[in-house]
Write a protein that holds these residues in place. Structure first.
Motif, PDB file in Angstrom:
ATOM      1  N   ARG A 173      -8.671  19.910  -1.866  1.00 17.71           N
ATOM      2  CA  ARG A 173      -9.369  19.565  -3.100  1.00 17.71           C
ATOM      3  C   ARG A 173      -9.090  18.121  -3.490  1.00 17.71           C
ATOM      4  O   ARG A 173      -7.980  17.622  -3.346  1.00 17.71           O
ATOM      5  N   CYS A 174     -10.092  17.459  -4.016  1.00 23.84           N
ATOM      6  CA  CYS A 174      -9.981  16.074  -4.481  1.00 23.84           C
ATOM      7  C   CYS A 174      -9.139  16.052  -5.767  1.00 23.84           C
ATOM      8  O   CYS A 174      -9.362  16.853  -6.680  1.00 23.84           O
ATOM      9  N   VAL A 175      -8.171  15.116  -5.851  1.00 26.43           N
ATOM     10  CA  VAL A 175      -7.281  15.045  -7.015  1.00 26.43           C
ATOM     11  C   VAL A 175      -7.788  14.081  -8.093  1.00 26.43           C
ATOM     12  O   VAL A 175      -7.136  13.920  -9.117  1.00 26.43           O
ATOM     13  N   LYS A 176      -8.939  13.477  -7.910  1.00 23.64           N
ATOM     14  CA  LYS A 176      -9.492  12.608  -8.952  1.00 23.64           C
ATOM     15  C   LYS A 176      -9.895  13.485 -10.130  1.00 23.64           C
ATOM     16  O   LYS A 176     -10.555  14.501  -9.964  1.00 23.64           O
ATOM     17  N   PRO A 177      -9.502  13.118 -11.344  1.00 25.36           N
ATOM     18  CA  PRO A 177      -9.847  13.924 -12.527  1.00 25.36           C
ATOM     19  C   PRO A 177     -11.367  14.073 -12.673  1.00 25.36           C
ATOM     20  O   PRO A 177     -12.105  13.107 -12.558  1.00 25.36           O
ATOM     21  N   GLY A 178     -11.808  15.299 -12.859  1.00 22.01           N
ATOM     22  CA  GLY A 178     -13.219  15.584 -13.038  1.00 22.01           C
ATOM     23  C   GLY A 178     -13.947  15.942 -11.750  1.00 22.01           C
ATOM     24  O   GLY A 178     -15.047  16.496 -11.802  1.00 22.01           O
ATOM     25  N   GLU A 199     -12.789  19.314   0.752  1.00 24.76           N
ATOM     26  CA  GLU A 199     -13.111  18.817   2.083  1.00 24.76           C
ATOM     27  C   GLU A 199     -12.425  19.672   3.144  1.00 24.76           C
ATOM     28  O   GLU A 199     -11.398  20.299   2.884  1.00 24.76           O
ATOM     29  N   MET A 200     -12.993  19.648   4.340  1.00 26.88           N
ATOM     30  CA  MET A 200     -12.415  20.390   5.453  1.00 26.88           C
ATOM     31  C   MET A 200     -11.158  19.676   5.963  1.00 26.88           C
ATOM     32  O   MET A 200     -10.166  20.308   6.293  1.00 26.88           O
ATOM     33  N   MET A 201     -11.215  18.342   6.021  1.00 26.91           N
ATOM     34  CA  MET A 201     -10.072  17.556   6.482  1.00 26.91           C
ATOM     35  C   MET A 201      -9.422  16.863   5.294  1.00 26.91           C
ATOM     36  O   MET A 201     -10.094  16.512   4.336  1.00 26.91           O
ATOM     37  N   LYS A 202      -8.132  16.660   5.398  1.00 26.35           N
ATOM     38  CA  LYS A 202      -7.397  16.001   4.320  1.00 26.35           C
ATOM     39  C   LYS A 202      -7.579  14.488   4.455  1.00 26.35           C
ATOM     40  O   LYS A 202      -7.281  13.906   5.494  1.00 26.35           O
ATOM     41  N   LEU A 203      -8.077  13.856   3.404  1.00 24.73           N
ATOM     42  CA  LEU A 203      -8.267  12.413   3.371  1.00 24.73           C
ATOM     43  C   LEU A 203      -7.245  11.844   2.395  1.00 24.73           C
ATOM     44  O   LEU A 203      -7.397  11.957   1.189  1.00 24.73           O
ATOM     45  N   VAL A 204      -6.184  11.237   2.937  1.00 21.52           N
ATOM     46  CA  VAL A 204      -5.069  10.756   2.115  1.00 21.52           C
ATOM     47  C   VAL A 204      -5.196   9.246   1.914  1.00 21.52           C
ATOM     48  O   VAL A 204      -5.405   8.490   2.858  1.00 21.52           O
ATOM     49  N   CYS A 205      -5.017   8.810   0.665  1.00 24.25           N
ATOM     50  CA  CYS A 205      -5.027   7.383   0.343  1.00 24.25           C
ATOM     51  C   CYS A 205      -3.720   6.763   0.841  1.00 24.25           C
ATOM     52  O   CYS A 205      -2.635   7.296   0.600  1.00 24.25           O
ATOM     53  N   GLU A 206      -3.815   5.645   1.541  1.00 19.49           N
ATOM     54  CA  GLU A 206      -2.617   4.991   2.083  1.00 19.49           C
ATOM     55  C   GLU A 206      -1.754   4.371   1.004  1.00 19.49           C
ATOM     56  O   GLU A 206      -0.556   4.169   1.198  1.00 19.49           O
ATOM     57  N   HIS A 209     -14.489   9.735  -3.005  1.00 17.28           N
ATOM     58  CA  HIS A 209     -13.402   9.038  -3.712  1.00 17.28           C
ATOM     59  C   HIS A 209     -12.260   8.608  -2.800  1.00 17.28           C
ATOM     60  O   HIS A 209     -11.161   8.343  -3.274  1.00 17.28           O
ATOM     61  N   ARG A 210     -12.474   8.506  -1.504  1.00 16.58           N
ATOM     62  CA  ARG A 210     -11.388   8.221  -0.570  1.00 16.58           C
ATOM     63  C   ARG A 210     -10.884   6.785  -0.626  1.00 16.58           C
ATOM     64  O   ARG A 210      -9.737   6.523  -0.311  1.00 16.58           O
ATOM     65  N   HIS A 211     -11.709   5.840  -1.002  1.00 18.64           N
ATOM     66  CA  HIS A 211     -11.286   4.432  -1.063  1.00 18.64           C
ATOM     67  C   HIS A 211     -10.542   4.154  -2.366  1.00 18.64           C
ATOM     68  O   HIS A 211     -10.862   4.729  -3.413  1.00 18.64           O
ATOM     69  N   PRO A 212      -9.549   3.268  -2.346  1.00 15.69           N
ATOM     70  CA  PRO A 212      -8.748   2.971  -3.546  1.00 15.69           C
ATOM     71  C   PRO A 212      -9.593   2.521  -4.743  1.00 15.69           C
ATOM     72  O   PRO A 212      -9.272   2.864  -5.885  1.00 15.69           O
ATOM     73  N   LEU A 213     -10.662   1.801  -4.530  1.00 17.15           N
ATOM     74  CA  LEU A 213     -11.510   1.358  -5.639  1.00 17.15           C
ATOM     75  C   LEU A 213     -12.289   2.512  -6.273  1.00 17.15           C
ATOM     76  O   LEU A 213     -12.648   2.444  -7.445  1.00 17.15           O
ATOM     77  N   SER A 229      -0.737   0.440  -5.673  1.00 20.21           N
ATOM     78  CA  SER A 229      -0.277  -0.932  -5.597  1.00 20.21           C
ATOM     79  C   SER A 229      -0.968  -1.741  -6.680  1.00 20.21           C
ATOM     80  O   SER A 229      -1.966  -1.340  -7.269  1.00 20.21           O
ATOM     81  N   SER A 230      -0.467  -2.926  -6.936  1.00 21.07           N
ATOM     82  CA  SER A 230      -0.985  -3.743  -8.034  1.00 21.07           C
ATOM     83  C   SER A 230      -2.357  -4.305  -7.724  1.00 21.07           C
ATOM     84  O   SER A 230      -3.161  -4.500  -8.613  1.00 21.07           O
ATOM     85  N   GLN A 231      -2.661  -4.582  -6.461  1.00 25.19           N
ATOM     86  CA  GLN A 231      -3.962  -5.158  -6.128  1.00 25.19           C
ATOM     87  C   GLN A 231      -4.764  -4.190  -5.264  1.00 25.19           C
ATOM     88  O   GLN A 231      -4.294  -3.727  -4.243  1.00 25.19           O
ATOM     89  N   PRO A 232      -5.974  -3.864  -5.668  1.00 24.59           N
ATOM     90  CA  PRO A 232      -6.805  -2.999  -4.840  1.00 24.59           C
ATOM     91  C   PRO A 232      -7.316  -3.751  -3.617  1.00 24.59           C
ATOM     92  O   PRO A 232      -7.643  -4.918  -3.705  1.00 24.59           O
ATOM     93  N   ILE A 233      -7.288  -3.074  -2.501  1.00 26.46           N
ATOM     94  CA  ILE A 233      -7.741  -3.688  -1.259  1.00 26.46           C
ATOM     95  C   ILE A 233      -9.181  -3.250  -1.020  1.00 26.46           C
ATOM     96  O   ILE A 233      -9.475  -2.051  -0.948  1.00 26.46           O
ATOM     97  N   SER A 234     -10.070  -4.212  -0.897  1.00 25.93           N
ATOM     98  CA  SER A 234     -11.472  -3.910  -0.651  1.00 25.93           C
ATOM     99  C   SER A 234     -11.884  -4.506   0.680  1.00 25.93           C
ATOM    100  O   SER A 234     -11.639  -5.677   0.938  1.00 25.93           O
ATOM    101  N   LYS A 235     -12.450  -3.688   1.528  1.00 29.99           N
ATOM    102  CA  LYS A 235     -12.904  -4.180   2.834  1.00 29.99           C
ATOM    103  C   LYS A 235     -14.399  -4.326   2.862  1.00 29.99           C
ATOM    104  O   LYS A 235     -14.988  -4.600   3.881  1.00 29.99           O
ATOM    105  N   ALA A 236     -15.038  -4.165   1.730  1.00 30.49           N
ATOM    106  CA  ALA A 236     -16.496  -4.267   1.668  1.00 30.49           C
ATOM    107  C   ALA A 236     -16.933  -5.712   1.543  1.00 30.49           C
ATOM    108  O   ALA A 236     -16.292  -6.556   1.021  1.00 30.49           O
TER     109      ALA A 236
END
Length: 144
Positions: free
Chosen positions: A99-104, A109-116, A126-130, A137-144
């Protein structure tokens, strides 16, 4: 008929064809034409002695060894009564358990998607930090 002593008649009672190259059934020993030599074609009552098929348990899907002369249905029935490892609870196992832990969010999901960064388990959306307001961490990492 010039050579009436040649050949034999098919033992299938609906056929009785004179065959010059008759075939002998290796299970029951009767003589048949090419159209009735298979066990199923002449409904051979001794086919279970020679037919080398390995039955599979319909519940646990494991092959059941059958000795020559044994009837496969009886052997499979005995396996189901004694040795079968079929577990009906295993059939109803849930696939989507992470289950997704984001409030609301209530997605699973079938596979566990863990935030690094924060270590939380999230859904695809909701898998990406943003996307989940990551506090790891203090700064969000965006690869987009």
């Amino acid at each position: 008929m010039e050579l009436p002593w040649l050949g034999e008649h098919c033992s299938e009672r609906t056929c009785k064809q004179l065959d010059f190259l008759p075939l002998k059934c290796d299970a029951c020993g009767e003589v048949f034409c090419k159209d009735h030599i298979r066990y199923d074609d002449h409904k051979c009552s001794s086919a279970y002695k020679k037919n080398a098929q390995v039955p599979v348990c319909p519940l646990c899907h494991t092959p059941i060894p059958v000795q020559k002369g044994e009837i496969p249905d009886i052997v499979v029935g005995a396996h189901i009564d004694k040795d079968c490892k079929y577990n009906p609870a295993q059939q109803k196992q849930k696939i989507f358990t992470n289950r997704c832990v984001k409030p609301g969010c209530k997605r699973k999901e079938m596979m566990k998607l863990v935030c690094e960064q924060c270590g939380g388990s999230f859904c695809i959306k909701h898998r990406h930090p943003l996307d989940h307001d990551c506090k790891g961490s203090s700064q969000p990492i965006s690869k987009a």
